[in-house]
Design an enzyme around this catalytic site. Structure first.
Site, mmCIF file in Angstrom:
data_model
loop_
_atom_site.group_PDB
_atom_site.id
_atom_site.type_symbol
_atom_site.label_atom_id
_atom_site.label_comp_id
_atom_site.label_asym_id
_atom_site.label_seq_id
_atom_site.Cartn_x
_atom_site.Cartn_y
_atom_site.Cartn_z
ATOM 1 N N GLU A 1 5.255 15.403 6.138
ATOM 2 C CA GLU A 1 6.013 14.167 5.924
ATOM 3 C C GLU A 1 7.499 14.378 6.202
ATOM 4 O O GLU A 1 8.161 13.510 6.787
ATOM 5 C CB GLU A 1 5.766 13.666 4.504
ATOM 6 C CG GLU A 1 4.325 13.181 4.321
ATOM 7 C CD GLU A 1 3.923 12.940 2.880
ATOM 8 O OE1 GLU A 1 2.765 12.547 2.670
ATOM 9 O OE2 GLU A 1 4.739 13.138 1.961
ATOM 10 N N ARG B 1 7.638 4.677 -11.539
ATOM 11 C CA ARG B 1 6.759 3.551 -11.218
ATOM 12 C C ARG B 1 6.585 2.608 -12.405
ATOM 13 O O ARG B 1 6.473 1.390 -12.223
ATOM 14 C CB ARG B 1 5.412 4.081 -10.716
ATOM 15 C CG ARG B 1 5.509 4.606 -9.281
ATOM 16 C CD ARG B 1 4.257 5.296 -8.860
ATOM 17 N NE ARG B 1 4.239 5.594 -7.431
ATOM 18 C CZ ARG B 1 3.491 6.549 -6.900
ATOM 19 N NH1 ARG B 1 2.712 7.297 -7.657
ATOM 20 N NH2 ARG B 1 3.518 6.761 -5.604
ATOM 21 N N HIS C 1 7.111 6.702 -2.870
ATOM 22 C CA HIS C 1 6.054 7.599 -2.391
ATOM 23 C C HIS C 1 6.397 9.006 -2.850
ATOM 24 O O HIS C 1 7.567 9.370 -2.914
ATOM 25 C CB HIS C 1 5.985 7.560 -0.861
ATOM 26 C CG HIS C 1 5.143 8.652 -0.286
ATOM 27 N ND1 HIS C 1 3.770 8.590 -0.266
ATOM 28 C CD2 HIS C 1 5.483 9.855 0.255
ATOM 29 C CE1 HIS C 1 3.292 9.694 0.277
ATOM 30 N NE2 HIS C 1 4.311 10.477 0.604
ATOM 31 N N TYR D 1 0.949 6.865 7.444
ATOM 32 C CA TYR D 1 -0.163 6.716 6.495
ATOM 33 C C TYR D 1 -1.530 6.839 7.175
ATOM 34 O O TYR D 1 -2.530 6.341 6.639
ATOM 35 C CB TYR D 1 -0.050 5.366 5.769
ATOM 36 C CG TYR D 1 0.976 5.360 4.656
ATOM 37 C CD1 TYR D 1 0.785 6.100 3.496
ATOM 38 C CD2 TYR D 1 2.135 4.590 4.743
ATOM 39 C CE1 TYR D 1 1.715 6.096 2.469
ATOM 40 C CE2 TYR D 1 3.079 4.576 3.713
ATOM 41 C CZ TYR D 1 2.854 5.329 2.582
ATOM 42 O OH TYR D 1 3.766 5.319 1.550
ATOM 43 N N ARG E 1 5.536 14.290 -8.975
ATOM 44 C CA ARG E 1 4.461 13.345 -9.315
ATOM 45 C C ARG E 1 4.500 12.983 -10.805
ATOM 46 O O ARG E 1 4.176 11.859 -11.193
ATOM 47 C CB ARG E 1 3.113 13.913 -8.872
ATOM 48 C CG ARG E 1 2.995 13.880 -7.338
ATOM 49 C CD ARG E 1 1.804 14.643 -6.827
ATOM 50 N NE ARG E 1 0.554 13.937 -7.039
ATOM 51 C CZ ARG E 1 0.095 12.943 -6.270
ATOM 52 N NH1 ARG E 1 0.812 12.512 -5.252
ATOM 53 N NH2 ARG E 1 -1.062 12.388 -6.510
ATOM 54 N N ASN F 1 4.645 0.123 -5.020
ATOM 55 C CA ASN F 1 4.765 0.984 -6.200
ATOM 56 C C ASN F 1 6.039 1.834 -6.206
ATOM 57 O O ASN F 1 6.036 2.970 -6.685
ATOM 58 C CB ASN F 1 3.499 1.842 -6.373
ATOM 59 C CG ASN F 1 3.261 2.787 -5.205
ATOM 60 O OD1 ASN F 1 3.940 2.693 -4.192
ATOM 61 N ND2 ASN F 1 2.313 3.684 -5.348
ATOM 62 N N THR G 1 -0.179 6.322 -9.341
ATOM 63 C CA THR G 1 -0.071 5.445 -8.163
ATOM 64 C C THR G 1 -0.109 3.978 -8.566
ATOM 65 O O THR G 1 0.670 3.163 -8.067
ATOM 66 C CB THR G 1 -1.231 5.749 -7.187
ATOM 67 O OG1 THR G 1 -1.215 7.141 -6.883
ATOM 68 C CG2 THR G 1 -1.102 4.950 -5.911
ATOM 69 N N PHE H 1 -7.006 -0.840 1.753
ATOM 70 C CA PHE H 1 -5.603 -1.192 1.511
ATOM 71 C C PHE H 1 -4.675 -0.813 2.661
ATOM 72 O O PHE H 1 -3.476 -1.095 2.613
ATOM 73 C CB PHE H 1 -5.113 -0.534 0.219
ATOM 74 C CG PHE H 1 -5.222 0.972 0.206
ATOM 75 C CD1 PHE H 1 -4.234 1.772 0.758
ATOM 76 C CD2 PHE H 1 -6.321 1.596 -0.370
ATOM 77 C CE1 PHE H 1 -4.330 3.155 0.747
ATOM 78 C CE2 PHE H 1 -6.437 2.984 -0.392
ATOM 79 C CZ PHE H 1 -5.437 3.758 0.170
ATOM 80 N N LYS I 1 10.492 2.716 -1.578
ATOM 81 C CA LYS I 1 9.801 1.722 -0.754
ATOM 82 C C LYS I 1 10.572 0.394 -0.660
ATOM 83 O O LYS I 1 11.465 0.125 -1.478
ATOM 84 C CB LYS I 1 8.397 1.507 -1.322
ATOM 85 C CG LYS I 1 7.531 2.773 -1.272
ATOM 86 C CD LYS I 1 6.095 2.474 -1.646
ATOM 87 C CE LYS I 1 5.233 3.711 -1.528
ATOM 88 N NZ LYS I 1 3.791 3.422 -1.708
HETATM 89 P P1 CMP Z 1 1.842 6.327 -1.829
HETATM 90 O O1 CMP Z 1 2.224 7.398 -2.800
HETATM 91 O O2 CMP Z 1 2.884 5.834 -0.894
HETATM 92 O O3 CMP Z 1 0.582 6.836 -0.973
HETATM 93 C C1 CMP Z 1 -0.353 5.960 -0.395
HETATM 94 C C2 CMP Z 1 -0.173 4.560 -0.871
HETATM 95 O O4 CMP Z 1 -1.302 3.737 -0.695
HETATM 96 C C3 CMP Z 1 0.047 4.571 -2.369
HETATM 97 O O5 CMP Z 1 1.298 5.081 -2.665
HETATM 98 C C4 CMP Z 1 -0.183 3.111 -2.709
HETATM 99 O O6 CMP Z 1 0.950 2.322 -2.456
HETATM 100 C C5 CMP Z 1 -1.286 2.772 -1.730
HETATM 101 N N1 CMP Z 1 -2.605 2.786 -2.357
HETATM 102 C C6 CMP Z 1 -3.314 3.852 -2.723
HETATM 103 N N2 CMP Z 1 -4.496 3.486 -3.259
HETATM 104 C C7 CMP Z 1 -4.522 2.144 -3.210
HETATM 105 C C8 CMP Z 1 -5.460 1.175 -3.599
HETATM 106 N N3 CMP Z 1 -6.630 1.530 -4.162
HETATM 107 N N4 CMP Z 1 -5.148 -0.116 -3.414
HETATM 108 C C9 CMP Z 1 -3.958 -0.460 -2.843
HETATM 109 N N5 CMP Z 1 -3.028 0.415 -2.436
HETATM 110 C C10 CMP Z 1 -3.298 1.710 -2.624
#
Ligand code: CMP
Length: 139
Positions: free
Chosen positions: A128, A104, A117, A51, A87, A114, A93, A59, A11
């Site tokens: 994707e 992460r 992805h 997304y 993962r 974070n 996350t 968010f 990211k």
């Molecule tokens: P990613 O794996 O890119 O998939 C969706 C993204 O949404 C996730 O990583 C986070 O960056 C973001 N995300 C998911 N849940 C939340 C949350 N509760 N608050 C803020 N960002 C979120």
């Protein structure tokens, strides 16, 4: 049966903080093979589409703004049990909950920013990957 492919993005914040090399090294050392890779920047429309599954969540807009704020590295990765193993490698996350030694835990600065992805299912990994890579860009 678990699939062999997963999709990732490094990211914008991790790119800006110069962590591309360290993150790719962790990915390779964990046994993933890079099948496709692109250094690119998402437009607001592209980030919104990528997304779209999160559209309407609190968010979503912040996530789209962030993901279109600078360049990213997109990659298609191959390994047995790819989605689950990746993962495990990247951690939770929310980086506050990520295990020691995960991508992460090491490089994320917040839930939105974070670091990486990772696909959450074999089906989404294919969707994707198709978003970023044509057949001639996969090896
Ligand atoms: P990613 O794996 O890119 O998939 C969706 C993204 O949404 C996730 O990583 C986070 O960056 C973001 N995300 C998911 N849940 C939340 C949350 N509760 N608050 C803020 N960002 C979120």
């Amino acid at each position: 049966m678990a699939g062999k492919l997963t999709f990732t993005m490094i990211k914008p914040r991790a790119v800006k903080d110069n962590h591309i090399g360290e993150i790719l090294k962790m990915i390779n050392e964990a046994g993933f093979v890079i099948k496709a890779m692109k250094f690119t920047k998402l437009s607001v429309d592209q980030a919104s589409a990528f997304y779209v599954v999160h559209q309407g969540k609190p968010f979503y807009e912040k996530l789209v703004e962030f993901m279109s704020s600078g360049p990213i590295v997109a990659a298609l990765l191959e390994k047995e049990n790819a989605v689950e193993d990746f993962r495990q490698l990247i951690g939770a996350t929310n980086p506050e909950n990520a295990a020691e030694g995960t991508v992460r835990k090491l490089y994320a600065t917040s839930m939105t920013e974070n670091a990486v992805h990772g696909s959450d299912s074999d089906e989404n990994a294919m969707i994707e990957a198709d978003f970023f890579f044509s057949k001639t860009e996969r090896f």
